[in-house]
Write a protein that holds these residues in place. Structure first.
Motif, PDB file in Angstrom:
ATOM      1  N   ALA A   1       0.812  -1.219   0.000  1.00  0.00           N
ATOM      2  CA  ALA A   1       0.000   0.000   0.000  1.00  0.00           C
ATOM      3  C   ALA A   1       0.846   1.270   0.000  1.00  0.00           C
ATOM      4  O   ALA A   1       0.342   2.356  -0.313  1.00  0.00           O
ATOM      5  N   ALA A   2       2.129   1.115   0.303  1.00  0.00           N
ATOM      6  CA  ALA A   2       3.023   2.284   0.278  1.00  0.00           C
ATOM      7  C   ALA A   2       3.530   2.581  -1.127  1.00  0.00           C
ATOM      8  O   ALA A   2       4.276   3.552  -1.333  1.00  0.00           O
ATOM      9  N   HIS A   3       3.151   1.784  -2.086  1.00  0.00           N
ATOM     10  CA  HIS A   3       3.610   1.938  -3.471  1.00  0.00           C
ATOM     11  C   HIS A   3       2.401   1.964  -4.412  1.00  0.00           C
ATOM     12  O   HIS A   3       1.386   1.322  -4.155  1.00  0.00           O
TER      13      HIS A   3
ATOM     14  N   LEU B   1       6.270   2.428 -13.105  1.00  0.00           N
ATOM     15  CA  LEU B   1       5.013   3.124 -12.870  1.00  0.00           C
ATOM     16  C   LEU B   1       4.166   2.490 -11.775  1.00  0.00           C
ATOM     17  O   LEU B   1       3.108   3.011 -11.434  1.00  0.00           O
ATOM     18  N   GLY B   2       4.605   1.369 -11.248  1.00  0.00           N
ATOM     19  CA  GLY B   2       3.871   0.734 -10.162  1.00  0.00           C
ATOM     20  C   GLY B   2       4.281  -0.707  -9.999  1.00  0.00           C
ATOM     21  O   GLY B   2       4.985  -1.283 -10.842  1.00  0.00           O
ATOM     22  N   VAL B   3       3.856  -1.288  -8.876  1.00  0.00           N
ATOM     23  CA  VAL B   3       4.102  -2.705  -8.615  1.00  0.00           C
ATOM     24  C   VAL B   3       3.021  -3.513  -9.321  1.00  0.00           C
ATOM     25  O   VAL B   3       1.819  -3.245  -9.149  1.00  0.00           O
ATOM     26  N   ALA B   4       3.428  -4.481 -10.123  1.00  0.00           N
ATOM     27  CA  ALA B   4       2.464  -5.293 -10.872  1.00  0.00           C
ATOM     28  C   ALA B   4       1.860  -6.364  -9.977  1.00  0.00           C
ATOM     29  O   ALA B   4       2.572  -7.045  -9.236  1.00  0.00           O
ATOM     30  N   ILE B   5       0.542  -6.519 -10.041  1.00  0.00           N
ATOM     31  CA  ILE B   5      -0.146  -7.603  -9.335  1.00  0.00           C
ATOM     32  C   ILE B   5      -0.580  -8.614 -10.394  1.00  0.00           C
ATOM     33  O   ILE B   5      -1.441  -8.318 -11.232  1.00  0.00           O
TER      34      ILE B   5
END
Length: 301
Positions: free
Chosen positions: A185-187, A233-237
């Motif tokens: 949640a911090a990313h 651009l973000g952490v991939a789920i």
């Protein structure tokens, strides 16, 4: 005892009159009476009380009626099944597939079905899993390949893949090892849109733990999600097998996500014979694919 006798018996029981029953089954009243009498002789009991103005069932008749109806229904089902098999020479099947999920065994199943039943027109369309499930329920689709968090309620299904979610990050990212949902949640997060199975699993896990992740970007294809993560651009789920397709990203286990992501084939109970034949082809194609992967695994290592 034959089906004709049972048919006449049921007709008289429902019409409560031999004349009306004869009109219903399109033979003479004497023919109906003779066949019902023969049935009574075979059973050794009178089925109707003929002393009244209407044909009233005796205790033996009431006991026999439910079973006679069941026997006629079963005989009708046999004829319908054979007719549907014959009908496979024509018709159409509407198949759905979750967006961004090119699963080769499904295409193998469609090809095998087409070879066996070339007269059946096949249609294939992509959509998100929620809409696919709704379309199967309402008859707009005969079956669908979906991503889901659980077997769809009220539908038949079989699971193809059951695996955990992972967080995929590029080299040098500050996250490493196992990560918790609170750490995620911090990313900013890059994931699939609402209505997909992976997103449903992720959203449910976050809600259970009171985590509100920042969904920075959304994409329907795993490759697009991976590319966005690759660019920082973000952490991939992603699911575990999806992440494995991108060796330049590191897949990190996520603690606190207990439910697996499922890939499944789903269809309506009471589906047509054609749809059930395609389900059978899917089962065989995915089983063969799984067996082949298992045989190759030692070499791959």
């Amino acid at each position: 005892m034959d089906l004709r006798q049972l048919e006449y018996f049921v007709a008289v029981a429902e019409e409560r009159n031999f004349t009306r029953a004869a009109q219903r089954v399109h033979i003479s009243q004497s023919g109906v009476s003779a066949q019902v009498k023969r049935l009574e002789e075979e059973l050794g009991a009178e089925l109707f009380d003929r002393s009244a103005r209407t044909a009233e069932l005796t205790a033996a008749g009431r006991a026999a009626l439910e079973h006679a109806r069941a026997a006629l229904a079963a005989a009708g089902a046999v004829g319908q099944a054979v007719g549907e098999i014959t009908g496979l020479l024509r018709g159409n099947l509407e198949v759905g597939m979750v967006i961004g999920c090119a699963v080769t065994p499904l295409f193998d199943a469609l090809a095998e079905f087409h070879r066996a039943h070339p007269g059946v027109e096949l249609s294939l369309r992509e959509d998100n899993s929620d809409r696919l499930v709704d379309d199967v329920r309402h008859g707009a689709l005969d079956l669908a390949l979906i991503g889901t968090e659980a077997a769809p309620e009220g539908l038949e299904s079989f699971t193809i893949i059951s695996e955990p979610l992972v967080a995929a990050v590029p080299a040098g990212h500050e996250l490493s090892g196992e990560v918790s949902l609170h750490e995620l949640a911090a990313h900013p997060v890059v994931c699939m849109p609402a209505g997909t199975g992976l997103r449903a699993v992720f959203d449910r896990a976050c809600a259970r733990r009171g985590v509100e992740p920042v969904i920075a970007l959304q994409a329907s294809a795993a490759a697009a999600i991976a590319d966005l993560a690759r660019r920082g651009l973000g952490v991939a789920i992603l699911s575990e097998s999806m992440a494995a397709e991108f060796p330049d990203l590191t897949a990190l286990p996520i603690t606190g996500v207990t439910d697996p992501a499922l890939l499944a084939i789903t269809w309506r109970p009471g589906a047509t014979v054609a749809a059930r034949e395609l389900v059978r082809s899917c089962r065989e194609a995915f089983r063969t694919s799984s067996d082949h992967a298992s045989r190759k695994e030692p070499t791959a290592r």
